[in-house]
Design a protein around this motif. Structure first.
Motif, short mmCIF file in Angstrom:
data_model
loop_
_atom_site.label_atom_id
_atom_site.label_comp_id
_atom_site.label_asym_id
_atom_site.label_seq_id
_atom_site.Cartn_x
_atom_site.Cartn_y
_atom_site.Cartn_z
N ARG A 270 24.25 -9.35 81.58
CA ARG A 270 25.17 -8.89 81.82
C ARG A 270 26.08 -9.44 81.95
O ARG A 270 27.76 -7.90 81.89
CB ARG A 270 25.05 -10.08 83.54
CG ARG A 270 23.56 -9.26 84.10
CD ARG A 270 24.09 -9.77 85.74
NE ARG A 270 25.07 -9.41 86.62
CZ ARG A 270 25.38 -9.59 87.56
NH1 ARG A 270 24.44 -10.79 87.80
NH2 ARG A 270 26.47 -8.67 88.14
N ARG A 271 26.94 -10.47 81.17
CA ARG A 271 28.22 -10.70 79.97
C ARG A 271 28.02 -9.79 78.72
O ARG A 271 29.51 -10.35 78.17
CB ARG A 271 28.22 -11.74 79.92
CG ARG A 271 28.52 -12.50 81.74
CD ARG A 271 29.27 -14.14 81.20
NE ARG A 271 28.36 -14.88 82.64
CZ ARG A 271 29.34 -16.43 83.38
NH1 ARG A 271 29.99 -16.53 82.76
NH2 ARG A 271 29.43 -16.64 84.62
N GLY A 272 27.51 -9.47 78.16
CA GLY A 272 27.07 -8.91 77.16
C GLY A 272 27.37 -9.24 76.14
O GLY A 272 27.11 -8.70 75.04
N TRP A 273 26.37 -10.54 76.62
CA TRP A 273 24.78 -10.65 74.83
C TRP A 273 23.61 -9.56 75.44
O TRP A 273 23.61 -9.38 75.76
CB TRP A 273 24.82 -12.36 75.99
CG TRP A 273 25.77 -13.67 75.89
CD1 TRP A 273 27.04 -13.51 76.70
CD2 TRP A 273 25.84 -15.13 74.83
NE1 TRP A 273 27.64 -14.42 76.33
CE2 TRP A 273 27.21 -15.32 75.43
CE3 TRP A 273 24.77 -15.27 74.91
CZ2 TRP A 273 27.11 -16.52 75.35
CZ3 TRP A 273 25.74 -16.43 73.75
CH2 TRP A 273 26.11 -17.12 74.08
N GLY A 274 23.39 -10.34 73.97
CA GLY A 274 21.92 -9.45 73.44
C GLY A 274 21.02 -10.39 73.90
O GLY A 274 20.56 -11.94 74.06
N LEU A 275 20.02 -9.28 73.71
CA LEU A 275 19.20 -10.18 74.36
C LEU A 275 17.67 -10.00 73.49
O LEU A 275 17.54 -8.80 72.23
CB LEU A 275 17.76 -9.32 75.27
CG LEU A 275 16.51 -9.51 76.19
CD1 LEU A 275 15.53 -10.61 76.67
CD2 LEU A 275 16.06 -8.32 77.23
#
Length: 260
Positions: free
Chosen positions: A118-123
């Motif tokens: 949700r904070r912009g990190w990749g999965l």
């Protein structure tokens, strides 16, 4: 159908593994083979790291068969290829480096993953994380699929994330490993894992340690685990309070400690 580069055949008859030298309550393992029986779902036979044969139970939904396929059978494919699998989620920071969030079921891996996404990190992956070495012998985390498992007790807190938009489909160098846990105190505890304990921690974070021991080539494991343990990759314990919502606090800690 294919999963993680392997051919999947379903439905097909799945035979027993006679005289399998390794076994557990629901599984039997022989060289290059794992037979897994999931009650009321299906029987899975995983072979040579490239083939999964499935015999579903009568009346079971296809989604349920697929859900279990992405657990132990998927882990077995990597183990048969000589790649250790951690019980972990993996995210990628803004620089594209993998941050591993390891821990037992219920430790908060998927919830912390969701907070970071949700904070912009990749999965890269949720729940099981293959870790291998690239051509330069740098430890890398291997992506699996764009799906996050949210357990029922976290349903009230879980947010929907655009998994397809955030999914990273290529291996990324491991920047840090966080080993999650739970305790009965109100504080969040962070401590580093050092020395020989780093090698032991890598083994303790394995996905289904008994099956991993039965399937994974020991030389491959020692090479990869030894490289991770001997590297400069920080391994930290991150222990949260039981019964208190801490996902945002944990996400702050992970962000603050992942230096540029």
């Amino acid at each position: 159908m294919r999963v993680d580069g392997a051919v999947v055949r379903c439905p097909v008859p799945v035979a027993d593994l006679p005289d399998a030298p390794h076994s557990g309550v629901l599984w039997h393992a022989a060289p290059g083979r794992l037979l897994l029986d999931v009650p009321d779902v299906a029987r899975y036979l995983i072979s040579d790291g490239n083939l999964v044969e499935i015999n579903p139970c009568d009346g079971v939904e296809a989604d349920e068969v697929r859900r279990f396929l992405r657990m132990t059978p998927a882990a077995a494919l990597y183990l048969q290829r000589g790649i250790p699998v951690l019980h972990a989620a993996v995210v990628a920071d803004a620089a594209g480096r993998a941050v591993v969030l390891a821990g037992d079921s219920g430790s908060g891996k998927s919830v912390l993953l969701t907070a970071l996404v949700r904070r912009g990190w990749g999965l890269l992956t949720d729940d099981l994380a293959p870790v291998t070495l690239d051509d330069a012998r740098v430890p890398v985390a291997v992506p699996t699929w764009p799906e996050v498992i949210q357990w029922p007790d976290h349903a009230g807190h879980a947010a929907v994330v655009d998994q397809d938009a955030t999914f990273i489909d290529e291996a990324r160098p491991v920047r840090a490993i966080w080993w999650l846990g739970v305790h009965g105190f109100d504080r969040i505890e962070v401590r580093g894992v050092e020395g020989v304990s780093r090698f032991e921690a890598f083994g303790a974070m394995a996905y289904n340690r008994r099956i991993a021991s039965a399937l994974l080539d020991r030389a491959s494991y020692l090479t990869i685990a030894g490289t991770v343990a001997g590297s400069g990759i920080p391994i930290r314990r991150l222990i949260r309070p039981r019964g208190r919502w801490t996902a945002d606090e944990l996400a702050d800690i992970v962000e603050d400690r992942t230096e540029d």
